[in-house]
Design a protein around this motif. Structure first.
Motif, short mmCIF file in Angstrom:
data_model
loop_
_atom_site.label_atom_id
_atom_site.label_comp_id
_atom_site.label_asym_id
_atom_site.label_seq_id
_atom_site.Cartn_x
_atom_site.Cartn_y
_atom_site.Cartn_z
N PRO A 19 4.40 4.77 -6.23
CA PRO A 19 5.63 4.76 -5.58
C PRO A 19 6.13 6.02 -5.27
O PRO A 19 6.11 6.99 -5.87
N PRO A 20 6.86 5.93 -4.27
CA PRO A 20 7.27 7.26 -3.29
C PRO A 20 8.60 7.51 -3.80
O PRO A 20 9.17 8.77 -3.50
N GLY A 21 9.37 6.82 -4.82
CA GLY A 21 10.84 7.08 -5.03
C GLY A 21 11.73 6.40 -4.14
O GLY A 21 12.39 5.68 -4.37
N VAL A 22 11.41 6.71 -2.75
CA VAL A 22 12.27 6.10 -1.74
C VAL A 22 11.11 5.44 -0.56
O VAL A 22 10.30 6.49 -0.10
N LEU A 23 11.40 4.43 -0.28
CA LEU A 23 10.59 3.80 1.07
C LEU A 23 11.41 3.50 1.93
O LEU A 23 12.30 2.85 1.87
N TYR A 24 11.23 4.41 3.24
CA TYR A 24 12.14 4.22 4.47
C TYR A 24 11.40 3.34 5.37
O TYR A 24 10.17 3.26 5.61
N LEU A 25 12.06 2.38 5.71
CA LEU A 25 11.49 1.44 6.88
C LEU A 25 12.31 1.77 8.10
O LEU A 25 13.54 1.31 8.33
N ASP A 26 11.59 2.56 9.07
CA ASP A 26 12.06 2.79 10.37
C ASP A 26 11.96 1.58 11.31
O ASP A 26 10.91 1.33 11.58
N LEU A 27 13.00 1.02 11.32
CA LEU A 27 12.89 -0.50 12.30
C LEU A 27 13.80 -0.28 13.61
O LEU A 27 14.15 -1.31 14.20
N ARG A 28 13.80 0.95 14.19
CA ARG A 28 14.50 1.00 15.55
C ARG A 28 14.03 0.47 16.55
O ARG A 28 14.30 0.04 17.56
N LEU A 29 12.39 0.15 16.59
CA LEU A 29 11.67 -0.34 17.71
C LEU A 29 11.25 -1.65 17.37
O LEU A 29 10.48 -2.23 17.98
N VAL A 30 11.87 -2.40 16.61
CA VAL A 30 11.54 -3.92 16.12
C VAL A 30 12.34 -4.73 17.19
O VAL A 30 13.77 -4.46 17.18
N THR A 31 11.58 -5.61 17.93
CA THR A 31 12.33 -6.23 19.07
C THR A 31 12.79 -7.55 18.79
O THR A 31 13.48 -8.18 19.35
N PHE A 32 12.14 -8.17 17.56
CA PHE A 32 12.22 -9.58 17.48
C PHE A 32 11.88 -9.88 16.07
O PHE A 32 11.01 -9.33 15.40
N VAL A 33 12.80 -10.62 15.20
CA VAL A 33 12.69 -10.85 13.84
C VAL A 33 12.87 -12.46 13.60
O VAL A 33 14.03 -12.69 14.10
N ASP A 34 11.96 -13.01 13.03
CA ASP A 34 12.30 -14.57 12.83
C ASP A 34 12.51 -14.83 11.23
O ASP A 34 12.21 -13.69 10.42
N SER A 35 12.36 -15.87 10.69
CA SER A 35 12.74 -16.26 9.35
C SER A 35 11.64 -15.41 8.48
O SER A 35 11.69 -14.86 7.19
N SER A 36 10.32 -15.65 8.71
CA SER A 36 9.17 -15.07 8.26
C SER A 36 9.30 -13.56 8.06
O SER A 36 9.10 -12.76 6.98
N GLY A 37 9.85 -12.81 9.04
CA GLY A 37 10.30 -11.43 9.09
C GLY A 37 11.16 -11.18 8.14
O GLY A 37 11.21 -10.10 7.29
N ILE A 38 12.06 -11.91 7.98
CA ILE A 38 13.42 -11.73 7.40
C ILE A 38 12.66 -11.75 5.56
O ILE A 38 13.23 -11.10 4.67
N GLY A 39 11.99 -12.90 5.55
CA GLY A 39 11.27 -13.10 4.10
C GLY A 39 10.58 -11.84 3.82
O GLY A 39 10.44 -11.50 2.64
N ALA A 40 9.81 -11.19 4.93
CA ALA A 40 9.05 -10.08 4.37
C ALA A 40 9.77 -9.07 3.98
O ALA A 40 9.51 -8.00 3.13
N ARG A 76 0.75 -1.41 0.15
CA ARG A 76 -0.09 0.13 0.04
C ARG A 76 0.82 1.34 0.04
O ARG A 76 0.26 2.20 -0.64
N ALA A 77 1.94 1.18 0.93
CA ALA A 77 2.87 2.50 0.82
C ALA A 77 3.37 2.80 -0.60
O ALA A 77 4.00 3.72 -0.70
N LEU A 78 3.49 1.68 -1.37
CA LEU A 78 4.27 1.80 -2.74
C LEU A 78 3.05 2.25 -3.66
O LEU A 78 3.71 2.22 -4.88
N GLN A 79 2.09 2.79 -3.39
CA GLN A 79 0.75 3.19 -4.35
C GLN A 79 0.50 4.39 -3.97
O GLN A 79 0.06 4.81 -3.05
#
Length: 105
Positions: free
Chosen positions: A42-63, A37-40
């Motif tokens: 297209p914004p040119g640059v899509l920033y993912l602010d991930l400083r508050l991500v506390t855990f990532v598993d393989s599904s998250g890496i895949g995402a 949805r954020a790419l509709q």
């Protein structure tokens, strides 16, 4: 902890998705949809602010890999902004630091 996502514009252009919580199996599909949805339009640059991500598993890496590919297909550039230490450890373990353009170690 659930994953909270907030989409906002950025001064100077681009779109930011702020993520807070766990990017895991339970949140991966919602994250992918948010990126789509954020790419509709297209914004040119899509920033993912991930400083508050506390855990990532393989599904998250895949995402995250999927988000990178979605951005490329849309003609945008994906930037991981301030990834948390937990996320950096997981990306290092998966060998994906350079894939996302992050500085090594």
């Amino acid at each position: 902890m659930d994953l909270n996502l907030h989409v906002q514009g950025r001064i100077g252009g681009g779109t930011v998705i702020v993520a807070r919580g766990d990017l895991d199996y339970g949140a991966a599909d919602r994250f992918r949809l948010c990126v789509e949805r954020a790419l509709q339009p297209p914004p040119g640059v899509l920033y993912l602010d991930l400083r508050l991500v506390t855990f990532v598993d393989s599904s998250g890496i895949g995402a995250l890999v999927s988000a990178h590919k979605q951005a490329e297909r849309a003609g945008s550039r994906l930037v991981l902004e301030s990834p948390s230490e937990a996320l950096l450890r997981t990306l290092r373990t998966a060998g994906l630091v350079s894939f996302f353009g992050l500085p090594p170690g």
